[in-house]
Design an enzyme around this catalytic site. Sequence first.
Site, mmCIF file in Angstrom:
data_model
loop_
_atom_site.group_PDB
_atom_site.id
_atom_site.type_symbol
_atom_site.label_atom_id
_atom_site.label_comp_id
_atom_site.label_asym_id
_atom_site.label_seq_id
_atom_site.Cartn_x
_atom_site.Cartn_y
_atom_site.Cartn_z
ATOM 1 N N SER A 51 0.922 7.760 -4.097
ATOM 2 C CA SER A 51 -0.254 6.886 -4.152
ATOM 3 C C SER A 51 0.091 5.566 -4.829
ATOM 4 O O SER A 51 1.034 5.471 -5.602
ATOM 5 C CB SER A 51 -1.441 7.566 -4.829
ATOM 6 N N GLU A 52 -0.701 4.548 -4.512
ATOM 7 C CA GLU A 52 -0.435 3.180 -4.954
ATOM 8 C C GLU A 52 -0.387 3.060 -6.469
ATOM 9 O O GLU A 52 0.269 2.178 -7.019
ATOM 10 C CB GLU A 52 -1.533 2.231 -4.418
#
Lengths: 223, 247
Positions: A51-52
């Site tokens: 995830s970012e």
Amino acid sequence: MSVEAKRLTRDLMAARLAAEFEDGWVVNLGVGMPTRCSDFVPEDRTIIFHSENGVIGYGRNATVEEATPYVVNGGAQPVLLTPFASIVHHSDAFAIIRRGLLDVAVLGAYEAAANGDFANWRISGRKGGGIGGAMDLAVGARQVFLLLEHTTRDGRPRLLERCALPLTAAGVVTLVMTDLGLFEPAGDSFRLREIAPGFTVDDVQQLTGAPVVPAADLSEVTV
Amino acid sequence: MESKVVASFEEAVAGVEDGSSILVAGFGEPGSPHNLVAALYEQGATELTLIANGAGMTRDDGVITTGNLVEEKRVRRVVLAFTASTHPSRRTPLEELNEAGEIEAQITPQGTLAERIRAGGAGIPAFFTPAGVGTEVAEGKEHREFGGRTYVLEEAIVADYALIRCWKADTFGNLVFRRSQRNFNPIMAMAADCTLVEAEEVVEVGELDPDLIHTPGIFVQRVVSIPEAGGILQAPPLAMFSGRPRS
């Protein structure tokens, strides 16, 4: 169209798309429907969800009891960590993306085009938008899958020959899952690989803004 | 060595001048400096520039956000990856002011935003990235080809202040983040002239393992202990689920 025909549920769509993930893939799930995919990984596979915000190796969504204020996915929803998880800061999370380590990014979209373009950051008539990590993901990941509803709330098609909204990225989409089926952008048309049970190709064509070409081995969507 | 710990959030933000640029960390709930943002809201500085992942939302659970600063027209410019809600039906104060031309809202891809901040903290003035090429966000910017691929030039971001939330800090300002609390925090801490930190726990120097420190104290100016200053340790957890907890 049969009166009984029901569009696929969001969970079914997420589960069908998750079945495309291969063992060992590094996968980023976008905000909205895509984050459901981590709940539906086939048992014989290990997927490394990225995830970012820098979580490398998260798992399914957490229940209220399991949730902590420390671990969230790219949709800012609480998730569980896998035993092989690691954490980096935001800039390194995107270094992983640009470096080409993602096998696929699964993103939501307002529009998907037959030429592989997609639009997911600004809707018509608005000045602001929400790009999030989508532009970085779209050009960094090896493949881009889209997960979206086939039509807008007022019934207009989201699958088009060309996008009308401002693009997130051009020519990158390889697979599109909607509540009517599984599609591949094929240039000027969408190749229909799987269709929602109870719908005909004509039904799908009527709700699509580009030619729909059924695959020779067209089957019903199953999970 | 003089301690960087101050007694209250008010004291931490006391010097923030009108017109300041402020990096605000956090991604969702983890790593969001709620107490420093609330103190800034009380402090009254105006004409601010905010740089963050998003800054549009106000909340109805009593937690003050940068959305409240925007709503009160104390922000003249924002640099964000989200300048509108991801839910088309929800309108934020930022969207209203942006459309009315009362605020300058620069939208930037999130990875570009993170790298602009990292570059700022690393003394790099600009860099080339492929993100956004061929889209509106690359219009008017310098493009260059490397190895047959087109990249766009993006400039670094530095700011007057950074608002940071960490798990543990020592009195010198060495910081450790927990899980996804890290997000923008370490890179923002490096990109500001004055880095203000709210810590869930403050320990004496020597108690943190130097190998496990994420942000060295030389990047940090002031530290507040959340429990000792009576701050919010975490926002109501259900807010994290956006109305859809897994059953």
